[in-house]
Design a protein around this motif. Structure first.
Motif, PDB file in Angstrom:
ATOM      1  N   ASP A 332       0.753  -1.247  -0.242  1.00 44.97           N
ATOM      2  CA  ASP A 332      -0.180   0.150  -0.001  1.00 44.97           C
ATOM      3  C   ASP A 332       0.808   1.191   0.123  1.00 44.97           C
ATOM      4  N   HIS A 333       0.710   2.190  -0.907  1.00 47.56           N
ATOM      5  CA  HIS A 333       1.523   3.433  -1.151  1.00 47.56           C
ATOM      6  C   HIS A 333       1.295   4.358   0.178  1.00 47.56           C
ATOM      7  N   ASN A 334      -0.091   4.428   0.501  1.00 46.50           N
ATOM      8  CA  ASN A 334      -0.227   5.252   1.821  1.00 46.50           C
ATOM      9  C   ASN A 334       0.401   4.796   2.995  1.00 46.50           C
ATOM     10  N   ARG A 335       0.254   3.449   3.092  1.00 43.31           N
ATOM     11  CA  ARG A 335       1.105   2.977   4.315  1.00 43.31           C
ATOM     12  C   ARG A 335       2.759   2.995   4.355  1.00 43.31           C
ATOM     13  N   LEU A 336       3.299   3.082   3.173  1.00 42.70           N
ATOM     14  CA  LEU A 336       4.619   3.258   3.029  1.00 42.70           C
ATOM     15  C   LEU A 336       4.966   4.837   3.438  1.00 42.70           C
ATOM     16  N   ALA A 337       4.129   5.725   2.996  1.00 51.30           N
ATOM     17  CA  ALA A 337       4.275   7.159   3.577  1.00 51.30           C
ATOM     18  C   ALA A 337       4.101   7.127   5.159  1.00 51.30           C
ATOM     19  N   MET A 338       3.167   6.560   5.540  1.00 47.83           N
ATOM     20  CA  MET A 338       3.009   6.367   6.893  1.00 47.83           C
ATOM     21  C   MET A 338       4.360   5.935   7.843  1.00 47.83           C
ATOM     22  N   LEU A 339       4.789   4.726   7.329  1.00 46.26           N
ATOM     23  CA  LEU A 339       5.753   4.034   8.021  1.00 46.26           C
ATOM     24  C   LEU A 339       7.017   5.079   7.975  1.00 46.26           C
ATOM     25  N   LEU A 340       7.196   5.449   7.113  1.00 46.10           N
ATOM     26  CA  LEU A 340       8.408   6.459   6.938  1.00 46.10           C
ATOM     27  C   LEU A 340       8.337   7.575   7.796  1.00 46.10           C
ATOM     28  N   ALA A 341       7.199   8.195   7.923  1.00 44.00           N
ATOM     29  CA  ALA A 341       7.131   9.189   9.393  1.00 44.00           C
ATOM     30  C   ALA A 341       7.206   8.503  10.517  1.00 44.00           C
ATOM     31  N   VAL A 342       6.927   7.368  10.926  1.00 37.43           N
ATOM     32  CA  VAL A 342       7.223   6.725  11.874  1.00 37.43           C
ATOM     33  C   VAL A 342       8.555   6.496  12.247  1.00 37.43           C
ATOM     34  N   LEU A 343       9.290   6.146  11.266  1.00 37.00           N
ATOM     35  CA  LEU A 343      10.608   5.819  11.150  1.00 37.00           C
ATOM     36  C   LEU A 343      11.381   7.332  11.366  1.00 37.00           C
ATOM     37  N   HIS A 344      10.971   8.286  10.859  1.00 36.17           N
ATOM     38  CA  HIS A 344      11.767   9.450  11.362  1.00 36.17           C
ATOM     39  C   HIS A 344      11.444  10.016  12.754  1.00 36.17           C
ATOM     40  N   ARG A 345      10.035   9.766  13.299  1.00 37.49           N
ATOM     41  CA  ARG A 345       9.583  10.379  14.622  1.00 37.49           C
ATOM     42  C   ARG A 345      10.413   9.299  15.688  1.00 37.49           C
ATOM     43  N   HIS A 346      10.253   8.044  15.407  1.00 39.35           N
ATOM     44  CA  HIS A 346      10.715   7.194  16.526  1.00 39.35           C
ATOM     45  C   HIS A 346      11.977   6.459  16.248  1.00 39.35           C
ATOM     46  N   GLY A 347      12.363   6.276  15.054  1.00 41.30           N
ATOM     47  CA  GLY A 347      13.941   6.029  14.661  1.00 41.30           C
ATOM     48  C   GLY A 347      14.944   6.954  14.482  1.00 41.30           C
ATOM     49  N   GLY A 348      14.642   8.162  14.392  1.00 45.12           N
ATOM     50  CA  GLY A 348      15.733   9.117  14.208  1.00 45.12           C
ATOM     51  C   GLY A 348      16.392   9.060  12.902  1.00 45.12           C
ATOM     52  N   LEU A 349      15.515   8.436  11.856  1.00 43.52           N
ATOM     53  CA  LEU A 349      16.048   8.417  10.604  1.00 43.52           C
ATOM     54  C   LEU A 349      15.326   9.325   9.635  1.00 43.52           C
ATOM     55  N   HIS A 350      16.034  10.181   9.062  1.00 38.42           N
ATOM     56  CA  HIS A 350      15.257  11.304   8.024  1.00 38.42           C
ATOM     57  C   HIS A 350      15.447  10.709   6.586  1.00 38.42           C
ATOM     58  N   THR A 351      14.112  10.669   5.848  1.00 40.31           N
ATOM     59  CA  THR A 351      14.363  10.181   4.458  1.00 40.31           C
ATOM     60  C   THR A 351      13.425  11.161   3.848  1.00 40.31           C
ATOM     61  N   GLY A 352      13.282  12.372   4.242  1.00 38.09           N
ATOM     62  CA  GLY A 352      12.399  13.544   3.450  1.00 38.09           C
ATOM     63  C   GLY A 352      12.961  13.880   2.353  1.00 38.09           C
ATOM     64  N   ASP A 353      14.251  13.816   2.036  1.00 38.19           N
ATOM     65  CA  ASP A 353      14.987  14.329   0.935  1.00 38.19           C
ATOM     66  C   ASP A 353      15.354  13.222  -0.127  1.00 38.19           C
ATOM     67  N   VAL A 442      15.408 -16.284  18.083  1.00 35.46           N
ATOM     68  CA  VAL A 442      14.278 -15.338  18.085  1.00 35.46           C
ATOM     69  C   VAL A 442      14.428 -14.200  19.005  1.00 35.46           C
ATOM     70  N   ILE A 443      14.552 -12.958  18.495  1.00 37.52           N
ATOM     71  CA  ILE A 443      14.625 -11.970  19.033  1.00 37.52           C
ATOM     72  C   ILE A 443      13.252 -10.998  19.148  1.00 37.52           C
ATOM     73  N   GLY A 444      12.715 -10.778  20.508  1.00 32.70           N
ATOM     74  CA  GLY A 444      11.543 -10.262  20.424  1.00 32.70           C
ATOM     75  C   GLY A 444      11.634  -8.693  20.967  1.00 32.70           C
ATOM     76  N   VAL A 445      11.101  -7.903  20.312  1.00 33.20           N
ATOM     77  CA  VAL A 445      11.200  -6.344  20.246  1.00 33.20           C
ATOM     78  C   VAL A 445       9.786  -5.767  20.577  1.00 33.20           C
ATOM     79  N   GLU A 446       9.646  -4.803  21.252  1.00 30.06           N
ATOM     80  CA  GLU A 446       8.602  -4.074  21.584  1.00 30.06           C
ATOM     81  C   GLU A 446       8.521  -2.535  21.042  1.00 30.06           C
ATOM     82  N   ARG A 447       9.575  -2.009  20.690  1.00 27.47           N
ATOM     83  CA  ARG A 447       9.631  -0.838  19.859  1.00 27.47           C
ATOM     84  C   ARG A 447      10.489  -0.785  18.950  1.00 27.47           C
ATOM     85  N   LEU A 448      10.345   0.212  17.962  1.00 25.55           N
ATOM     86  CA  LEU A 448      10.991   0.340  16.595  1.00 25.55           C
ATOM     87  C   LEU A 448      12.487   0.544  17.081  1.00 25.55           C
ATOM     88  N   SER A 449      12.795   1.190  17.986  1.00 25.82           N
ATOM     89  CA  SER A 449      14.249   1.509  18.308  1.00 25.82           C
ATOM     90  C   SER A 449      14.975   0.170  18.812  1.00 25.82           C
TER      91      SER A 449
END
Length: 455
Positions: A332-353, A442-449
């Protein structure tokens, strides 16, 4: 002469109006109303006698617990992938609609199925688009048994049902519903009224005679089924055969099934001798390159009742546009844009450019949210230009606050990955098994970080 009554029907939702108007009030579509001439309804009241239980004399009320399910036993189509999508086999009296783009293999799949079923059951193949010689040439090229399958070239619904009432087939194919017509409907074949009335008349015949009916339908440019939407409410099962012209694989997906689970997926390979079922789709979609490359990762998606391993690829590159591109193939194209915003906000990685391109290998279309975490990790791998281990598998849903949510059937996904030789997995903590499969971490994670740190 009495004036003939007319109505205006919406091609998208099937709503009827007494006069023409530019917009449909029910679905909101513009310029979708077409004129329909209302004919006599006398032929539609015909009863198809001669079959056991065709028309009961008096309506009988039963308790739900008293209904005998043995009256309608399923029977196999002699194709395991086809039976899987149908919910376990063919049900007598069911109407099944199979759609697909031209050249996808609809006629080939049904011709193969009926040639096999004709060895044990009475079967009738009605062709309206092709001549009998063309169908016979295809069957000869595919090497199919043609001794017992009965063929009929006819487009008039009343005529072909008279023939069917004499033959009493157990399985019947109508190829295709867009070319069928009824004598009392004045509009042209393929119109809204002809498709709707022909399908209703054929479905009534299938219900009253316990005949398994296959209807072949065309699709429009946007991939949706051609004809009125009310057609999908008449039938019991709606299937869609998908596949690119440059790919030899075809996927059969169920969108509606009154006798089984929806969103079931069957995989076929188009070969010289027809469509052959693929019993282990994961082995085909995991045909990866020998060397690990950045942006490539394997995820486990759940299709119907089984897990499937597919490869997702991401490419992140510097953008020279004021509005960077976000292109997703198979997602889904819209979900890709949403996940990139989550990556920037909670992962600290900027893909705006950056231009971000995401592709699911093999032409598979993934609709579930369990692919979120794999998509983000593939984007991070391409952004950092660092390859991920080839024995790593990932799945999990990513929330807007950066949390990793568990997905259904997590244990089965992990076991499927271990069966194909994967030794590491990053999964939601809620999907971690009490005891991991032998030789697998198996590595279990709770947060994107946490997921980014686990890499």
């Amino acid at each position: 002469m009495a004036k003939q009554k007319t109505a205006y029907v919406c091609n998208d939702c099937g709503s009827e109006y007494s006069k023409w108007q530019g917009q449909c009030n029910d679905c909101g579509a513009w310029n979708t109303l077409s004129e329909v001439r209302l004919g006599s309804s006398a032929p539609h009241t015909a009863k198809f006698s001669g079959y056991a239980g065709a028309a009961s004399q008096q309506a009988e009320v039963k308790r739900l617990a008293e209904v005998d399910l043995a009256d309608l036993p399923r029977f196999s189509s002699h194709c395991a992938e086809f039976d899987r999508v149908l919910g376990g086999g063919l049900v007598p009296g069911s109407a099944i609609l199979i759609g697909g783009s031209p050249g996808a293999g609809k006629s080939t799949l049904l011709l193969q199925t009926l040639c096999q079923l004709a060895e044990q059951h009475e079967a009738l193949y009605v062709t309206g688009e092709e001549s009998l010689q063309q169908v016979a040439m295809r069957a000869q090229r595919l090497g199919l048994p043609t001794d017992k399958l009965k063929m009929l070239s006819e487009t008039n619904v009343e005529t072909l049902l008279q023939v069917a009432q004499q033959l009493r087939p157990k399985v019947m194919v109508i190829d295709s519903i867009q070319v069928m017509h009824m004598a009392d409907i004045q509009s042209a074949p393929g119109s809204v009224s002809q498709v709707r009335e022909s399908a209703a008349y054929l479905t009534r015949f299938a219900k009253q005679t316990h005949t398994t009916l296959f209807l072949v339908g065309h699709v429009t440019k946007d991939g949706s089924l051609a004809g009125p939407k009310v057609l999908e409410h008449m039938i019991d099962c709606s299937l869609l055969l998908e596949g690119d012209n440059d790919s030899r694989f075809r996927t059969l997906r169920g969108h509606k099934n009154r006798f089984g689970a929806v969103n079931e997926l069957g995989v076929f390979a188009m070969l010289e001798n027809g469509l052959k079922e693929v019993k282990n789709p994961s082995a085909i979609f995991l045909n990866r390159a020998g060397d690990a490359s950045p942006g490539s990762l394997v995820m486990v998606v759940w299709e119907g009742t089984r897990p499937m391993l597919v490869e997702i690829q991401a490419l992140v590159d510097d953008s020279h546009l004021s509005n960077p591109r976000r292109i997703a193939v198979g997602l889904d194209h819209n979900r890709l844009a949403m996940l990139l915003a989550v990556l920037h906000r909670h992962g600290g990685l900027h893909t705006g450019d950056q231009d971000v391109f995401v592709n699911v290998v093999g032409g598979v279309r993934v609709a579930e949210t369990g692919a979120d975490l794999a998509l983000l990790l593939a984007v991070v791998s391409s952004l950092r230009d660092r390859a991920l281990p080839q024995d790593l598998v990932v799945f999990g849903e990513v929330g807007l606050s950066g949390e990793i949510r568990p997905v259904p059937s997590g244990q089965e996904r992990i076991r499927e990955a271990a069966k194909h030789g994967f030794r590491r997995a990053i999964v939601p903590k809620g999907n971690c098994p009490r005891q991991a499969p032998e030789g697998m971490e198996v590595i279990g994670v709770e947060r994107l970080s946490q997921a980014l740190e686990a890499l």
